[in-house]
Design a protein around this motif. Sequence first.
Motif, PDB file in Angstrom:
ATOM      1  N   ILE A   1       0.834  -1.203   0.000  1.00 23.14           N
ATOM      2  CA  ILE A   1       0.000   0.000   0.000  1.00 23.14           C
ATOM      3  C   ILE A   1       0.869   1.254   0.000  1.00 23.14           C
ATOM      4  CG2 ILE A   1      -1.568   1.377   1.443  1.00 23.14           C
ATOM      5  CD1 ILE A   1      -2.950  -1.253   2.191  1.00 23.14           C
ATOM      6  N   PHE A   2       1.917   1.257   0.814  1.00 23.11           N
ATOM      7  CA  PHE A   2       2.815   2.413   0.854  1.00 23.11           C
ATOM      8  C   PHE A   2       3.394   2.695  -0.537  1.00 23.11           C
ATOM      9  CE2 PHE A   2       4.063   1.915   5.629  1.00 23.11           C
ATOM     10  CZ  PHE A   2       2.807   2.376   5.984  1.00 23.11           C
ATOM     11  N   GLU A   3       3.678   1.633  -1.282  1.00 18.83           N
ATOM     12  CA  GLU A   3       4.254   1.790  -2.619  1.00 18.83           C
ATOM     13  C   GLU A   3       3.202   2.147  -3.663  1.00 18.83           C
ATOM     14  OE1 GLU A   3       6.715  -0.871  -5.955  1.00 18.83           O
ATOM     15  OE2 GLU A   3       6.586  -1.551  -3.864  1.00 18.83           O
ATOM     16  N   ASP A   4       2.088   1.419  -3.661  1.00 17.60           N
ATOM     17  CA  ASP A   4       1.077   1.602  -4.708  1.00 17.60           C
ATOM     18  C   ASP A   4       0.304   2.910  -4.572  1.00 17.60           C
ATOM     19  OD1 ASP A   4       1.871  -0.871  -5.598  1.00 17.60           O
ATOM     20  OD2 ASP A   4       0.158  -1.951  -4.741  1.00 17.60           O
ATOM     21  N   PHE A   5       0.162   3.403  -3.350  1.00 15.64           N
ATOM     22  CA  PHE A   5      -0.659   4.594  -3.118  1.00 15.64           C
ATOM     23  C   PHE A   5       0.174   5.759  -2.567  1.00 15.64           C
ATOM     24  CE2 PHE A   5      -3.473   0.955  -2.893  1.00 15.64           C
ATOM     25  CZ  PHE A   5      -4.551   1.346  -3.674  1.00 15.64           C
ATOM     26  N   ALA A   6       1.458   5.763  -2.884  1.00 14.72           N
ATOM     27  CA  ALA A   6       2.371   6.771  -2.332  1.00 14.72           C
ATOM     28  C   ALA A   6       1.917   8.190  -2.640  1.00 14.72           C
ATOM     29  CB  ALA A   6       3.787   6.532  -2.870  1.00 14.72           C
ATOM     30  N   ASP A   7       1.496   8.447  -3.877  1.00 16.34           N
ATOM     31  CA  ASP A   7       1.083   9.805  -4.259  1.00 16.34           C
ATOM     32  C   ASP A   7      -0.137  10.263  -3.470  1.00 16.34           C
ATOM     33  OD1 ASP A   7       3.138   9.857  -6.049  1.00 16.34           O
ATOM     34  OD2 ASP A   7       1.898   9.402  -7.802  1.00 16.34           O
ATOM     35  N   ILE A   8      -1.090   9.358  -3.298  1.00 13.99           N
ATOM     36  CA  ILE A   8      -2.318   9.695  -2.564  1.00 13.99           C
ATOM     37  C   ILE A   8      -2.008   9.949  -1.098  1.00 13.99           C
ATOM     38  CG2 ILE A   8      -4.535   8.765  -1.760  1.00 13.99           C
ATOM     39  CD1 ILE A   8      -4.688   7.267  -4.437  1.00 13.99           C
ATOM     40  N   LEU A   9      -1.167   9.103  -0.503  1.00 10.99           N
ATOM     41  CA  LEU A   9      -0.829   9.251   0.911  1.00 10.99           C
ATOM     42  C   LEU A   9      -0.050  10.540   1.157  1.00 10.99           C
ATOM     43  CD1 LEU A   9       0.133   5.577   1.827  1.00 10.99           C
ATOM     44  CD2 LEU A   9      -2.112   6.692   1.837  1.00 10.99           C
ATOM     45  N   ASP A  10       0.804  10.906   0.214  1.00  5.09           N
ATOM     46  CA  ASP A  10       1.533  12.172   0.331  1.00  5.09           C
ATOM     47  C   ASP A  10       0.569  13.352   0.222  1.00  5.09           C
ATOM     48  OD1 ASP A  10       3.931  10.890   0.642  1.00  5.09           O
ATOM     49  OD2 ASP A  10       4.544  11.100  -1.461  1.00  5.09           O
ATOM     50  N   HIS A  11      -0.388  13.235  -0.685  1.00  3.05           N
ATOM     51  CA  HIS A  11      -1.365  14.312  -0.883  1.00  3.05           C
ATOM     52  C   HIS A  11      -2.155  14.583   0.395  1.00  3.05           C
ATOM     53  CE1 HIS A  11      -4.496  16.774  -2.706  1.00  3.05           C
ATOM     54  NE2 HIS A  11      -5.401  15.956  -2.192  1.00  3.05           N
ATOM     55  N   PHE A  12      -2.529  13.513   1.093  1.00  2.00           N
ATOM     56  CA  PHE A  12      -3.321  13.668   2.314  1.00  2.00           C
ATOM     57  C   PHE A  12      -2.459  13.803   3.575  1.00  2.00           C
ATOM     58  CE2 PHE A  12      -6.595  11.513  -0.367  1.00  2.00           C
ATOM     59  CZ  PHE A  12      -7.558  12.512  -0.303  1.00  2.00           C
ATOM     60  N   GLU A  13      -1.164  13.861   3.389  1.00  2.00           N
ATOM     61  CA  GLU A  13      -0.229  14.029   4.501  1.00  2.00           C
ATOM     62  C   GLU A  13      -0.446  12.965   5.587  1.00  2.00           C
ATOM     63  OE1 GLU A  13      -0.616  18.044   5.839  1.00  2.00           O
ATOM     64  OE2 GLU A  13       0.388  18.877   4.067  1.00  2.00           O
ATOM     65  N   ALA A  14      -0.624  11.718   5.140  1.00  2.00           N
ATOM     66  CA  ALA A  14      -0.826  10.612   6.073  1.00  2.00           C
ATOM     67  C   ALA A  14       0.507  10.195   6.683  1.00  2.00           C
ATOM     68  CB  ALA A  14      -1.453   9.423   5.346  1.00  2.00           C
ATOM     69  N   GLU A  15       0.479   9.896   7.959  1.00  2.00           N
ATOM     70  CA  GLU A  15       1.680   9.457   8.673  1.00  2.00           C
ATOM     71  C   GLU A  15       1.788   7.933   8.600  1.00  2.00           C
ATOM     72  OE1 GLU A  15       3.407   9.173  13.261  1.00  2.00           O
ATOM     73  OE2 GLU A  15       1.587  10.344  12.828  1.00  2.00           O
ATOM     74  N   ASP A  16       2.879   7.458   8.005  1.00  2.00           N
ATOM     75  CA  ASP A  16       3.121   6.012   7.939  1.00  2.00           C
ATOM     76  C   ASP A  16       3.403   5.476   9.338  1.00  2.00           C
ATOM     77  OD1 ASP A  16       2.923   6.416   5.260  1.00  2.00           O
ATOM     78  OD2 ASP A  16       5.026   6.000   4.799  1.00  2.00           O
ATOM     79  N   LEU A  17       2.808   4.328   9.660  1.00  2.00           N
ATOM     80  CA  LEU A  17       3.026   3.709  10.962  1.00  2.00           C
ATOM     81  C   LEU A  17       3.814   2.416  10.799  1.00  2.00           C
ATOM     82  CD1 LEU A  17      -0.509   4.165  12.580  1.00  2.00           C
ATOM     83  CD2 LEU A  17       1.514   5.603  12.872  1.00  2.00           C
ATOM     84  N   ASP A  18       4.723   2.184  11.720  1.00  2.00           N
ATOM     85  CA  ASP A  18       5.536   0.968  11.702  1.00  2.00           C
ATOM     86  C   ASP A  18       5.212   0.149  12.953  1.00  2.00           C
ATOM     87  OD1 ASP A  18       7.404  -0.939  11.071  1.00  2.00           O
ATOM     88  OD2 ASP A  18       9.100   0.190  11.880  1.00  2.00           O
ATOM     89  N   GLU A  19       4.010  -0.379  12.984  1.00  2.00           N
ATOM     90  CA  GLU A  19       3.521  -1.124  14.140  1.00  2.00           C
ATOM     91  C   GLU A  19       3.632  -2.623  13.885  1.00  2.00           C
ATOM     92  OE1 GLU A  19       2.454   0.324  16.897  1.00  2.00           O
ATOM     93  OE2 GLU A  19       2.403   2.414  16.214  1.00  2.00           O
ATOM     94  N   GLU A  20       3.492  -3.386  14.949  1.00  2.00           N
ATOM     95  CA  GLU A  20       3.487  -4.837  14.821  1.00  2.00           C
ATOM     96  C   GLU A  20       2.057  -5.350  14.678  1.00  2.00           C
ATOM     97  OE1 GLU A  20       5.489  -6.499  18.172  1.00  2.00           O
ATOM     98  OE2 GLU A  20       7.478  -5.850  17.496  1.00  2.00           O
ATOM     99  N   VAL A  21       1.917  -6.502  14.061  1.00  2.00           N
ATOM    100  CA  VAL A  21       0.598  -7.119  13.882  1.00  2.00           C
ATOM    101  C   VAL A  21       0.033  -7.519  15.248  1.00  2.00           C
ATOM    102  CG1 VAL A  21      -0.651  -9.073  12.888  1.00  2.00           C
ATOM    103  CG2 VAL A  21       1.188  -7.966  11.584  1.00  2.00           C
ATOM    104  N   ILE A  22      -1.231  -7.182  15.454  1.00  2.00           N
ATOM    105  CA  ILE A  22      -1.941  -7.568  16.673  1.00  2.00           C
ATOM    106  C   ILE A  22      -2.738  -8.841  16.390  1.00  2.00           C
ATOM    107  CG2 ILE A  22      -3.637  -6.891  18.404  1.00  2.00           C
ATOM    108  CD1 ILE A  22      -1.116  -5.180  18.417  1.00  2.00           C
ATOM    109  N   GLU A  23      -2.505  -9.885  17.184  1.00  2.00           N
ATOM    110  CA  GLU A  23      -3.288 -11.125  17.058  1.00  2.00           C
ATOM    111  C   GLU A  23      -4.323 -11.144  18.168  1.00  2.00           C
ATOM    112  OE1 GLU A  23      -2.766 -15.990  16.787  1.00  2.00           O
ATOM    113  OE2 GLU A  23      -0.994 -14.691  16.968  1.00  2.00           O
TER     114      GLU A  23
END
Length: 265
Positions: free
Chosen positions: A187-209
């Motif tokens: 998603i970070f790669e495919d939607f990079a332009d859109i995420l930059d446009h909306f100034e979204a903050e990328d999160l580096d979290e772990e998967v919650i089970e």
Amino acid sequence: MKVSGNILKMKSTLESPVQYKLPIGDELIGMNEFIGKKIKLSFDGQINCISTGEKISKSYNQGYSFRASQKLAACDICIVKPELCHFADGTCREPEWGEANCFQPHIVYLSVSSHLKIGITRESQVPTRWIDQGASFALPILRVEDRLTSGLIEKEISKSLSDKTNWRKMLQNDVTEVDLEQERENIFEDFADILDHFEAEDLDEEVIEIEYPVNEYPTKIKSLGFDKNPVIEGVLNGIKGQYLILDCGVLNMRKHQGYFITLEA
């Protein structure tokens, strides 16, 4: 034990397994202790709007009177489709409610309840939102400043990923194996332009089970409801999402908010 009162959706706590409590009247009943035991739920025909308390013959939007469903911001179409937020047009049903709930940090997440899906929730609703949906795995991937922005991002990503849960497969524990961390990178790669446009903050979290208190999952799904079955009785095999899994069928407790129920266990 026997207790009566109007019910609300079950409250949950992320433990291993999830702990559930049912608000009924003035009581908060721990439901995990009844798993493996016979319970009886009886509906006496009374429904009260969870907003106004007035008696109603039918509930809308999971517990509201028709009048409340038409007036409250919590029942507006933009709650289901946040990309349709009309606050900026000056037509929000309750501007103060909108400011308190929609103009708060929101999380865009990936989850697996039956299959991979994209979703959004207020940051304050993590992990409750995932539990209510019956997600087995969840991963927050983005943080934005308001609900509208999260909805616009979700709408774009949902062109490639589902934003719906198959509730039947979820209750059967028919869960697809997914590498959520890899999907996040996609998603970070495919939607990079859109995420930059909306100034979204990328999160580096772990998967919650998320582990649910279930002794036995159903092989076939029979949906139960108090309108057709005012008395529902059976062995409680487990709880997942907002569903009680009984040996006679599954019961969506959130759908019946405002119903006056007697619980015997």
